[in-house]
Design an enzyme around this catalytic site. Structure first.
Site, PDB file in Angstrom:
ATOM      1  N   ALA A   1      -4.917   0.411  10.629  1.00  0.00           N
ATOM      2  CA  ALA A   1      -3.595   0.529  11.254  1.00  0.00           C
ATOM      3  C   ALA A   1      -2.585  -0.121  10.318  1.00  0.00           C
ATOM      4  O   ALA A   1      -2.936  -0.991   9.516  1.00  0.00           O
ATOM      5  CB  ALA A   1      -3.617  -0.177  12.603  1.00  0.00           C
TER       6      ALA A   1
ATOM      7  N   GLY B   1      -8.767   0.610  11.598  1.00  0.00           N
ATOM      8  CA  GLY B   1      -8.492   1.891  12.250  1.00  0.00           C
ATOM      9  C   GLY B   1      -9.070   3.080  11.508  1.00  0.00           C
ATOM     10  O   GLY B   1      -9.345   4.117  12.115  1.00  0.00           O
TER      11      GLY B   1
ATOM     12  N   GLU C   1     -12.533   3.354  12.575  1.00  0.00           N
ATOM     13  CA  GLU C   1     -12.518   3.786  13.981  1.00  0.00           C
ATOM     14  C   GLU C   1     -12.257   5.293  14.096  1.00  0.00           C
ATOM     15  O   GLU C   1     -12.873   5.972  14.917  1.00  0.00           O
ATOM     16  CB  GLU C   1     -11.470   2.966  14.750  1.00  0.00           C
ATOM     17  CG  GLU C   1     -11.917   1.507  14.886  1.00  0.00           C
ATOM     18  CD  GLU C   1     -10.809   0.561  15.335  1.00  0.00           C
ATOM     19  OE1 GLU C   1      -9.685   0.657  14.805  1.00  0.00           O
ATOM     20  OE2 GLU C   1     -11.071  -0.273  16.210  1.00  0.00           O
TER      21      GLU C   1
ATOM     22  N   GLU D   1     -10.182  -6.714  10.909  1.00  0.00           N
ATOM     23  CA  GLU D   1      -9.050  -7.156  11.731  1.00  0.00           C
ATOM     24  C   GLU D   1      -9.018  -8.667  11.946  1.00  0.00           C
ATOM     25  O   GLU D   1      -7.967  -9.285  12.018  1.00  0.00           O
ATOM     26  CB  GLU D   1      -9.088  -6.443  13.099  1.00  0.00           C
ATOM     27  CG  GLU D   1      -8.775  -4.953  13.048  1.00  0.00           C
ATOM     28  CD  GLU D   1      -9.995  -4.063  12.856  1.00  0.00           C
ATOM     29  OE1 GLU D   1     -11.052  -4.571  12.416  1.00  0.00           O
ATOM     30  OE2 GLU D   1      -9.882  -2.858  13.146  1.00  0.00           O
TER      31      GLU D   1
HETATM   32  N1  CAA Z   1      -1.316  -1.390   6.461  1.00  0.00           N
HETATM   33  C1  CAA Z   1      -0.213  -1.328   5.703  1.00  0.00           C
HETATM   34  N2  CAA Z   1      -0.221  -1.251   4.368  1.00  0.00           N
HETATM   35  C2  CAA Z   1      -1.417  -1.241   3.762  1.00  0.00           C
HETATM   36  C3  CAA Z   1      -2.618  -1.295   4.483  1.00  0.00           C
HETATM   37  C4  CAA Z   1      -2.545  -1.386   5.895  1.00  0.00           C
HETATM   38  N3  CAA Z   1      -3.629  -1.411   6.684  1.00  0.00           N
HETATM   39  N4  CAA Z   1      -3.646  -1.302   3.605  1.00  0.00           N
HETATM   40  C5  CAA Z   1      -3.101  -1.215   2.384  1.00  0.00           C
HETATM   41  N5  CAA Z   1      -1.756  -1.181   2.463  1.00  0.00           N
HETATM   42  C6  CAA Z   1      -0.778  -1.122   1.366  1.00  0.00           C
HETATM   43  C7  CAA Z   1      -0.649  -2.450   0.665  1.00  0.00           C
HETATM   44  O1  CAA Z   1       0.228  -3.316   1.374  1.00  0.00           O
HETATM   45  C8  CAA Z   1      -0.111  -2.027  -0.661  1.00  0.00           C
HETATM   46  O2  CAA Z   1       1.267  -1.774  -0.530  1.00  0.00           O
HETATM   47  P1  CAA Z   1       2.297  -2.244  -1.705  1.00  0.00           P
HETATM   48  O3  CAA Z   1       1.866  -1.472  -2.923  1.00  0.00           O
HETATM   49  O4  CAA Z   1       3.620  -1.818  -1.167  1.00  0.00           O
HETATM   50  O5  CAA Z   1       2.119  -3.694  -1.865  1.00  0.00           O
HETATM   51  C9  CAA Z   1      -0.801  -0.676  -0.905  1.00  0.00           C
HETATM   52  O6  CAA Z   1      -1.245  -0.249   0.371  1.00  0.00           O
HETATM   53  C10 CAA Z   1      -2.005  -0.799  -1.816  1.00  0.00           C
HETATM   54  O7  CAA Z   1      -2.847  -1.806  -1.291  1.00  0.00           O
HETATM   55  P2  CAA Z   1      -3.430  -3.016  -2.177  1.00  0.00           P
HETATM   56  O8  CAA Z   1      -2.491  -3.360  -3.291  1.00  0.00           O
HETATM   57  O9  CAA Z   1      -3.825  -4.099  -1.255  1.00  0.00           O
HETATM   58  O10 CAA Z   1      -4.727  -2.295  -2.808  1.00  0.00           O
HETATM   59  P3  CAA Z   1      -6.105  -2.976  -3.231  1.00  0.00           P
HETATM   60  O11 CAA Z   1      -6.887  -1.926  -3.909  1.00  0.00           O
HETATM   61  O12 CAA Z   1      -5.872  -4.254  -3.935  1.00  0.00           O
HETATM   62  O13 CAA Z   1      -6.819  -3.329  -1.821  1.00  0.00           O
HETATM   63  C11 CAA Z   1      -7.580  -2.881   0.413  1.00  0.00           C
HETATM   64  C12 CAA Z   1      -7.206  -2.295  -0.967  1.00  0.00           C
HETATM   65  C13 CAA Z   1      -8.844  -3.718   0.326  1.00  0.00           C
HETATM   66  C14 CAA Z   1      -7.808  -1.686   1.348  1.00  0.00           C
HETATM   67  C15 CAA Z   1      -6.408  -3.745   0.933  1.00  0.00           C
HETATM   68  O14 CAA Z   1      -5.195  -3.015   0.827  1.00  0.00           O
HETATM   69  C16 CAA Z   1      -6.567  -4.194   2.347  1.00  0.00           C
HETATM   70  O15 CAA Z   1      -7.293  -5.139   2.620  1.00  0.00           O
HETATM   71  N6  CAA Z   1      -5.843  -3.512   3.288  1.00  0.00           N
HETATM   72  C17 CAA Z   1      -5.836  -3.897   4.685  1.00  0.00           C
HETATM   73  C18 CAA Z   1      -7.110  -3.479   5.395  1.00  0.00           C
HETATM   74  C19 CAA Z   1      -7.078  -3.935   6.830  1.00  0.00           C
HETATM   75  O16 CAA Z   1      -6.968  -5.107   7.130  1.00  0.00           O
HETATM   76  N7  CAA Z   1      -7.203  -2.959   7.748  1.00  0.00           N
HETATM   77  C20 CAA Z   1      -7.210  -3.225   9.169  1.00  0.00           C
HETATM   78  C21 CAA Z   1      -5.808  -3.118   9.719  1.00  0.00           C
HETATM   79  S1  CAA Z   1      -5.700  -3.666  11.375  1.00  0.00           S
HETATM   80  C22 CAA Z   1      -6.323  -2.392  12.313  1.00  0.00           C
HETATM   81  O17 CAA Z   1      -6.759  -1.360  11.822  1.00  0.00           O
HETATM   82  C23 CAA Z   1      -6.269  -2.626  13.811  1.00  0.00           C
HETATM   83  C24 CAA Z   1      -6.947  -1.597  14.607  1.00  0.00           C
HETATM   84  O18 CAA Z   1      -8.151  -1.583  14.803  1.00  0.00           O
HETATM   85  C25 CAA Z   1      -6.158  -0.585  15.290  1.00  0.00           C
END
Ligand code: CAA
Length: 260
Positions: A66, A111, A114, A134
């Site tokens: 998400a 998400g 999911e 999360e």
């Molecule tokens: N939401 C918003 N933006 C996201 C995102 C997310 N879930 N995941 C990645 N992005 C964005 C980053 O902020 C980044 O944006 P900028 O270039 O503007 O800074 C861009 O995508 C590229 O990401 P990274 O620079 O972080 O890329 P990376 O290769 O170094 O890492 C990754 C990749 C491991 C996927 C890392 O981006 C990450 O950990 N993302 C978050 C994953 C996460 O926590 N997901 C769960 C979300 S909560 C949820 O899903 C709740 C639910 O159940 C409904």
């Protein structure tokens, strides 16, 4: 509905939804979830669509969860609506009366995992990474991760992922039954389409009944679930395709199914 964050295409009975927010690794904001819900509804209502494939644009991510930027300042009421929208959409996807395949081409986190678990099967690329991270941002899964993950891989393994917040690679996902098949990234879509074509050759009503019995029988007692199966199986006998399938078998030829 006009789509901005997904690409929706239909070719020879196979619909493909491609998550397309590459700058955010295809993270799901509420707009994208509404688009997904609309596209899944189209798939449900259009009889010419026989199989649905979900995938992500680019070579790095299916869906990275998400959208954290959108969620950051949400009030509890807003977050409730966001989680409910995700649940409604994924239940619609899970109970779609035709098969769905997640072609997981990279990160399937939060998400993203999911969404893939609401599909019937998961074909994944060698670079795929699954996880429910999360907890690391002060949350728990909100679109079915606490429930579908434990049903798919068992409670102990699900708790390890949900509580520990770690990621697993494609080989481990395959080992524990989260991934059905693993392919090199450049073959993933092609192989997924081959399986979709195989499903198109099956009788649609049979596919619908098989999914119905599995989906709705799963949480029933064994007796009630078996009763559901009996009724679903018997309903197949009302179709012309059942007659044709058996006739073709006995005549040692390929069946010609017409979807009735
Ligand atoms: N939401 C918003 N933006 C996201 C995102 C997310 N879930 N995941 C990645 N992005 C964005 C980053 O902020 C980044 O944006 P900028 O270039 O503007 O800074 C861009 O995508 C590229 O990401 P990274 O620079 O972080 O890329 P990376 O290769 O170094 O890492 C990754 C990749 C491991 C996927 C890392 O981006 C990450 O950990 N993302 C978050 C994953 C996460 O926590 N997901 C769960 C979300 S909560 C949820 O899903 C709740 C639910 O159940 C409904």
């Amino acid at each position: 509905m006009e789509y901005k964050n997904i690409i929706f295409s239909v070719e020879e009975g196979i619909a493909t939804i491609t998550f397309n927010r590459p700058k955010a690794l295809n993270a799901m904001n509420s707009e994208t979830m509404l688009e997904l819900k609309d596209a899944v509804t189209v798939c449900k209502d259009d009889d010419t669509i026989r199989v649905l494939i979900l995938t992500g644009s680019g070579e790095k991510s299916f869906v990275a969860g998400a959208d954290i930027a959108q969620m950051q300042d949400m009030e509890p009421r807003e977050s409730l609506a966001f989680m409910e929208l995700g649940h409604e959409t994924l239940r619609l996807l899970e109970t779609l009366p035709k098969p769905s395949i997640a072609a997981v081409n990279g990160f399937a986190l939060g998400g993203g995992a999911e969404i893939s678990m609401a599909c019937d099967v998961r074909f994944v690329s060698e670079n795929a990474k699954f996880g429910q991270p999360e907890i690391m941002i002060g949350l728990i899964p909100g679109w079915g991760g606490t429930q579908r993950l434990s049903r798919l891989i068992g409670m102990g393994r699900a708790k390890e992922l949900v509580l520990g917040g770690g990621q697993i690679d494609a080989a481990r996902a395959y080992e524990i039954g989260l991934a059905n098949r693993v392919y090199p990234l450049d073959q993933l879509l092609e192989e997924t389409k081959k399986f979709a074509q195989k499903l198109i050759a099956m009788p649609p009503f049979g596919l619908k009944m098989a999914k119905h019995a599995i989906n709705f029988g799963y949480d029933l007692s064994l007796d009630n679930a078996n009763r559901l199966e009996v009724e679903c199986c018997a309903q197949c006998f009302s179709t012309r395709d059942q007659k044709e399938g058996m006739k073709a078998f006995l005549e040692k030829r390929k069946p010609n199914y017409i979807g009735r």
